[in-house]
Every structure is written in C-alpha cells, then in structure tokens.
Design an enzyme around this catalytic site. Structure first.
Site, mmCIF file in Angstrom:
data_model
loop_
_atom_site.group_PDB
_atom_site.id
_atom_site.type_symbol
_atom_site.label_atom_id
_atom_site.label_comp_id
_atom_site.label_asym_id
_atom_site.label_seq_id
_atom_site.Cartn_x
_atom_site.Cartn_y
_atom_site.Cartn_z
ATOM 1 N N LEU A 99 31.838 19.132 -29.205
ATOM 2 C CA LEU A 99 32.715 20.042 -29.951
ATOM 3 C C LEU A 99 33.951 20.346 -29.128
ATOM 4 O O LEU A 99 33.881 20.436 -27.909
ATOM 5 C CB LEU A 99 31.990 21.360 -30.230
ATOM 6 C CG LEU A 99 30.852 21.353 -31.254
ATOM 7 C CD1 LEU A 99 30.112 22.675 -31.228
ATOM 8 C CD2 LEU A 99 31.398 21.093 -32.648
ATOM 9 N N LYS A 102 26.175 29.843 -30.223
ATOM 10 C CA LYS A 102 25.966 28.549 -29.565
ATOM 11 C C LYS A 102 24.980 28.702 -28.413
ATOM 12 O O LYS A 102 25.311 29.257 -27.374
ATOM 13 C CB LYS A 102 27.314 28.032 -29.053
ATOM 14 C CG LYS A 102 27.270 26.677 -28.419
ATOM 15 C CD LYS A 102 28.688 26.202 -28.132
ATOM 16 C CE LYS A 102 28.703 24.865 -27.431
ATOM 17 N NZ LYS A 102 28.084 24.869 -26.118
ATOM 18 N N CYS A 141 15.408 53.606 10.801
ATOM 19 C CA CYS A 141 15.384 53.432 9.350
ATOM 20 C C CYS A 141 14.912 52.000 9.083
ATOM 21 O O CYS A 141 15.562 51.037 9.487
ATOM 22 C CB CYS A 141 16.778 53.655 8.761
ATOM 23 S SG CYS A 141 16.907 53.158 7.034
HETATM 24 S S1 IVH Z 1 26.771 21.274 -33.965
HETATM 25 C C1 IVH Z 1 29.280 17.819 -34.389
HETATM 26 N N1 IVH Z 1 25.752 23.664 -33.845
HETATM 27 O O1 IVH Z 1 26.901 22.601 -28.543
HETATM 28 C C2 IVH Z 1 28.521 19.024 -34.214
HETATM 29 N N2 IVH Z 1 26.029 22.463 -31.834
HETATM 30 O O2 IVH Z 1 29.408 20.839 -27.431
HETATM 31 C C3 IVH Z 1 27.919 19.138 -32.870
HETATM 32 N N3 IVH Z 1 25.217 23.655 -29.856
HETATM 33 O O3 IVH Z 1 25.929 19.271 -28.293
HETATM 34 C C4 IVH Z 1 26.760 19.986 -32.816
HETATM 35 N N4 IVH Z 1 24.535 25.450 -30.910
HETATM 36 O O4 IVH Z 1 24.229 21.078 -27.747
HETATM 37 C C5 IVH Z 1 26.130 22.575 -33.154
HETATM 38 N N5 IVH Z 1 24.836 25.763 -33.910
HETATM 39 C C6 IVH Z 1 25.197 24.702 -33.228
HETATM 40 C C7 IVH Z 1 25.050 24.617 -31.834
HETATM 41 C C8 IVH Z 1 25.485 23.479 -31.162
HETATM 42 C C9 IVH Z 1 24.640 24.850 -29.736
HETATM 43 C C10 IVH Z 1 25.516 22.752 -28.724
HETATM 44 C C11 IVH Z 1 24.990 21.351 -28.900
HETATM 45 C C12 IVH Z 1 26.197 20.478 -28.884
HETATM 46 C C13 IVH Z 1 27.176 21.304 -28.149
HETATM 47 C C14 IVH Z 1 28.590 20.981 -28.519
#
Ligand code: IVH
Length: 672
Positions: free
Chosen positions: A84, A119, A433
């Site tokens: 992301l 996240k 102490c």
């Molecule tokens: S979506 C294309 N949803 O964040 C979409 N990722 O740098 C990619 N992650 O590799 C994943 N919570 O390990 C998504 N609700 C969530 C997430 C999530 C944590 C992590 C995952 C991914 C990283 C992105």
C-alpha cells in the site's frame, strides 16, 4: 552532482535496503527502526521519480517484502499480493482523493465511500480455499511468490479448515494478517523487538509444533483470486467474512469524505493503547469493487487504497501506574507505566516523568490519557495530558517523600540559582540505600567503566538478591562454586565471567575514578582528575580533605565537584571500598598520550568565552590533535586563545612573555 554519482548513491541505497530486508524478512531481526526504514524507502522512490534513468529490480518500487526463505517451498500467488502507498497527513489524503477524482474524471459533487480498517501490524498471509477446504497457505514473500506455510497456518485457531456456507466461493484466497496479541507478546521469553517480529518468527518455524506454542491470531480483510463470488463492495465482503467464520477487525467502518476520515483517525489513535493488538495506521479502501477495478494498480500498490500511518515518534496511551526509580546518585525518578503502544516499531510500556516538579507542573496523574513521544534513542517521555479524558474521581499524584529504603529524601538548594533542585534525592550515605548501591554496582561494571562482559544489569540484580555481591570489591572475590550451581550458569559461562573479571583488573586511574560513580564526576572530570593526580596513591590521599580543596586549581573542576568529592570521601564505607579495590586491582597511573596530531607538543590556554563551542569541547579537540592545555600563563605556553571578554591581565602577561595571542578563528584554522 553528475549522473554517475547519482547512480552510485542510488545503488548504495538499494544495497542497504537489501541487507535490511534480508535481516528483517529472513532472520526476523530489524536492524534499524521502522521509521528509518520508511525514510530510506522514500529516498529511493523519490530518486527514481526525479531521475528516470534510475531503476533496479530490487527497488522497493518493484518488490514487496523480500524473497521467500529457502526453508519453505515457493508457490506463485495467482493474484500478486500488493503493498500500500502511505499517507502521513490530511494533505496526503486530500491529494489521494484528488488523484482518484481525476482518474475517474469525476467532479466535486461525487462522493467516495471508504472502508476504513485499522491496519494491524503483523504478517500478511494468503489462504487458498477450494470447495470450502483450506488447501494452501502462503506468506507474502516478494508479492509474486510466497512460501508454503500451510501447516504452520493450520495451527492457528482463527483459521477455519472447512467452510460449509452455501455462498462461500468455489475458489478464493482469503487474505489477512497473522499477529500476536500484546498481552501474549509480553509473556514470551524470547527477545523480539515487537509483536510483529514475534509473529513472523513463529510463523516461519520449520516445525509447525513450534508455531503452535505461540498463540497467533488471524484477522481477514481482503481476497486475491476468486471464482464464483457475488459481492459488490468491501463492507459487504467484510460482513460475509465473519459469516463464513473469519475474525474481522471490530473497528472497521464505512466513511465518506476526508474530513470524516480524519475524525475517525484521531479517535482510533486515542483508542489505540486500549487495543490488545498493534496497529500502525488505518487502511482506506474505496468501498465499491467496480471503482476499484477501474482504478487498478500502479507498479506494486493499488490506486484505490492507501495506508494512513500513525506518527513514528509519538502515540497516545494511558498511565496505569507511576513507579519511583532510584538512580545511582539517589535521584528519585518517576516513571509512568503505560498501556503498551507501538511507537515507530518499538513497543513502549514505560515513559519517564523526569522529576517531582515536572509531575506537578503538568499535573500528571495515574489513570490519565497522555501523549508519549519517543524520538531517536531518547527515553520515551510524556508530552501532555488529555484533560478531557480525565475521570472526575481522579486524584492528584502525591510524590513520595521517603525513599523505598526508608530514608527521608531531600531537595538540594542551589546557591547559584537560589532555587531548590527539581529532583528529590535519597541522601548519599555510601551503600546504605539498597537501590542506590545496586545502581552503583551496575555503573561500576558498565561499558565506560570496568566493562565487565557477562555481568550485566540483570546478573547484578540476581547476584545481589542472592547476597553474592554488595560492594564493588565483592566482584573480585565472587563465590564461583555457588554461581555454578545457579540456573543458567554452566561451566562455560562461569569460566567466561571469571576471564572477563580477571581482564578488567588492570584499569586506568581515569576509569577507576569514573567507575566509583561519584556524583558530578563523569568521564570528563575523571579524566581531569587523573591527569592532575597522576597515580592512585595521590587519589587515595584525597581522604584528607585539604587535598581535595587543592583540586580547585584544575581548569574545569569547580565548587560543585569539590563538594561532591568531599562528601564522598567523608563516608567511611566509600573509603573502605576504595582501599579494598586498590589492593586487588592493578590501577595504572596517567599516561601521556603520544599523539602525533597536528598540534603535537603545542601548549594552549584559553581566556574569555568561546563561540559555538564549550571550553570542554575545545580542550578535547586540542588534545585529540596532540596539543596540551594549561591553566596558567607560564613560559611553556605557546598560544593564548582569546574569546569574548578575555582577562586583560592574562593577555598582557602573555604578550610580555612573547607568547602568541590568537583568536578562535586562528585556532579553527590550525585545527582545519
Ligand atoms: S489490504 C492491496 N487491508 O498492510 C491491498 N492490508 O502495506 C493490500 N494490512 O501487506 C492489503 N491491515 O500486511 C489491507 N485491513 C487491511 C490491512 C492490511 C493490515 C497490511 C498488510 C499489507 C500491508 C500493506
């Protein structure tokens, strides 16, 4: 900068990030904090944007994660596992939305709905189900190819092995995060920097039985390849996931408009410390699958999603208790015990409150919600209290007036500032102490003092509680028979400890003085004293207070140090420690360094205030270049360095003796 130089700098950064990745992904060992890693990643991507001739197969713009390890079979993801892009501010979010509007050719009245999902900072995994059966589980690997960790994933209770719901797709890979709860992380004895590394380490054990030992959790949030699914948006998909038996994040929300994303972000950031799992931001995904499809991906991240990260150097948490720690010099330091939160990749559960005055000034109380800052390697501290979150029945924190050793504490009066010290102290009574005594022992064996390997803080605590040590000289008369019977002390470690203690017996006078932990006698002052006293016999003579007074002639030693030395030598127990140590140690007298620097053999003296540099630093600069410093104008003097408001008498005397009088600029030039 020419192109060749730009390219070589770029390649250096690629090499560096490769090394970091290798250690992080294959050995579960982060070499630098996440925030620094992110910065390096950004630098590489920015360089690529600026110079289009830069590109590399190992660039973070091309790869996600890192090559799978050799321990596991590699399997291709049917649909790549993407990464992301990150947002750090409201502006970043506004720009993100603007780009989407442009791409879709939409005008201002169009509204976008986002699925906002906290996240979780764990390890992503892809679970392939065929006809309702969990058949293959993969790690992300490099995004294209993952490791086959099916058996390990099967040990996680949150992962269903069979799903019988009628509307469950014929084939789907469910993706989500494997993580460990903070409370479970605390119970682990292994030394992982944070829960994420613990989860990663556990998930990639060769033997699934080892994975099973650590309570891993799984939260589902997206899918890769799918056949036979009739769902048109993310929030419906999340609902379905829980109907199918997966855990989803209880804080997932459907939100419209950047404004509301910000409100939700602030709320979650404040709630973060109450959660029993680590989150490092919020992921926003365009809810509508059709729009997602139209937007598609850039190199390795979707255009329809972004991760809004929390600050890498601060966080919000709650104070659950305030502990009072006693330092080597008796200072009572209040420490806030907080609900653990991840700040820039480090799980923080303590924050210093500095001293009594600071607590009063900020009116910090147990139960308060506070902002914690952690910058670089500095100890995390409390920045401010969120008064809105304070409960009506909260009580002012009463700072204890007694040290836990039972003695009344004092606040010293500073004659110069005419104020009482902010710090409350247990008065120094040698080793009476317990807490101070233990801290003094820890200081004694520390790196810059005796540097005794194998005798760290924890060992000192243990030996102390068993009555094996009380005074520094006990270290040189340890009962090794008793130690070899202790848990975790095999022959090898006992022998190693013996060796490192033996090695430390030969010590310079300077280190010896520093290691005693006399208040106001740090490394620099210990050096000054040893330079002046030359040999241990002269140091021992200081038990006679009139010799201490003579030390006032040393440039850099003042009343504060003299008083502290007087107090130290006034305690019988301290004298006893010094005498005992001087018998069992080989204390080396001061040795002139035969430096061959630029200023070799030249003698300098200062008068007046220097600019942008302290006397101490200027002195150490001259010395490290082979020069010497004196504090009187004598014939031996080569240069008198004058700063602001010099003493005219000294300048006149120097001129009379034909000594060169120079200013700071000339000195700078000499030092280059
Ligand atoms: S979506 C294309 N949803 O964040 C979409 N990722 O740098 C990619 N992650 O590799 C994943 N919570 O390990 C998504 N609700 C969530 C997430 C999530 C944590 C992590 C995952 C991914 C990283 C992105």
């Amino acid at each position: 900068m020419n192109d060749a130089k730009i390219k070589s700098d770029y390649l250096k950064k690629i090499k560096k990030i490769n090394e970091l990745n290798e250690s992080y992904y294959n050995n579960n060992r982060p070499l630098i904090p996440d925030s620094k890693y992110d910065l390096l990643k950004k630098e590489i991507i920015d360089l690529e944007k600026q110079y289009n001739f830069l590109s590399h197969k190992d660039s973070p713009s091309k790869i996600v994660g890192f090559k799978p390890s050799k321990n596991f079979k590699k399997i291709q993801h049917k649909v790549p596992m993407l990464s992301l892009s990150n947002a750090f501010s409201e502006t970043d979010l506004i720009n993100f939305e603007k780009k989407i509007f442009n791409f879709l050719d939409k005008k201002g009245d169009f509204k976008i709905q986002y699925s906002a999902e906290p996240k979780i900072d764990g390890i992503s995994a892809s679970l392939v189900y065929k006809n309702g059966k969990f058949v293959t589980g993969l790690s992300r690997g490099d995004g294209k190819e993952g490791e086959d960790i099916t058996e390990n994933l099967k040990t996680i209770k949150d992962i269903p092995h069979t799903i019988t719901s009628k509307d469950f797709p014929d084939e789907i890979d469910i993706r989500g995060e494997v993580f460990i709860k903070n409370s479970d992380f605390k119970k682990l004895s292994d030394n992982f920097a944070n829960p994420r590394n613990a989860a990663s380490g556990s998930l990639r054990q060769k033997n699934p039985n080892d994975t099973k030992k650590i309570p891993l959790k799984f939260i589902a949030y997206t899918f890769g390849f799918v056949k036979g699914m009739k769902i048109s948006n993310q929030s419906d998909f999340l609902k379905k996931l829980s109907e199918w038996g997966f855990k989803t994040n209880p804080f997932n929300k459907l939100i419209e408009g950047v404004n509301n994303l910000m409100i939700n972000y602030d709320k979650i950031e404040k709630k973060r410390n109450e959660l029993d799992f680590d989150i490092d931001g919020i992921v926003y995904k365009i809810n509508n699958f059709q729009l997602q499809k139209r937007l598609g991906n850039v190199a390795n991240a979707p255009r329809w999603a972004i991760a809004h990260k929390f600050s890498a150097n601060s966080g919000v948490s709650k104070i659950v208790d305030i502990d009072i720690q006693i330092g080597r010099t008796g200072a009572l330091t209040p420490v806030a015990k907080i609900n653990p939160i991840n700040i820039g990749g480090v799980l923080v559960s303590n924050a210093t409150l500095h001293n009594e005055d600071e607590i009063n000034r900020k009116d910090i109380r147990i139960g308060d919600t506070v902002k914690i800052e952690r910058a670089g390697d500095v100890i995390p501290h409390v920045v401010e209290v969120d008064l809105k979150k304070r409960k009506a029945n909260s009580k002012k924190f009463i700072f204890p007036k007694k040290c836990p050793c039972g003695f009344e504490t004092i606040k010293e009066f500073n004659k110069i500032t005419k104020k009482f010290d902010a710090v409350r102290r247990c008065p120094d009574r040698g080793f009476d102490c317990d807490r101070m005594a233990k801290e003094r022992l820890k200081h004694f064996v520390s790196k810059d003092a005796f540097n005794i390997e194998g005798l760290g803080k924890k060992v000192i605590e243990k030996f102390w509680s068993l009555g094996l040590i009380k005074f520094p000289y006990d270290i040189f008369n340890l009962d090794y028979d008793k130690i070899s019977q202790l848990d975790g002390w095999g022959n090898r470690s006992v022998e190693n400890l013996k060796k490192s203690i033996k090695k430390s017996e030969k010590v310079s006078l300077e280190k010896f003085i520093f290691s005693l932990g006399i208040r106001h006698i740090g490394q620099e002052n210990a050096k000054l004293l040893s330079e002046f006293l030359r040999k241990k016999e002269n140091f021992l003579r200081l038990k006679n207070q009139k010799y201490i007074q003579e030390l006032i002639n040393i440039d850099g030693i003042g009343d504060t140090q003299i008083n502290s030395l007087k107090m130290f030598f006034n305690e019988k127990v301290n004298l006893n420690v010094i005498l005992n140590l001087s018998r069992s140690l080989d204390i080396q007298g001061f040795k002139e360094s035969n430096n061959s620097g630029k200023l070799k053999g030249q003698v300098f003296m200062f008068t007046g205030k220097l600019n942008n540099i302290s006397r101490a630093e200027a002195k150490s600069l001259i010395e490290s270049n082979g020069g010497k410093i004196v504090s009187n104008v004598t014939k031996k003097l080569d240069y008198l360095v004058i700063g602001e408001k010099p003493t005219t008498k000294k300048v006149d005397l120097a001129k009379k003796n034909k000594i060169k009088v120079i200013n700071q600029k000339t000195l700078d030039e000499m030092l280059n």
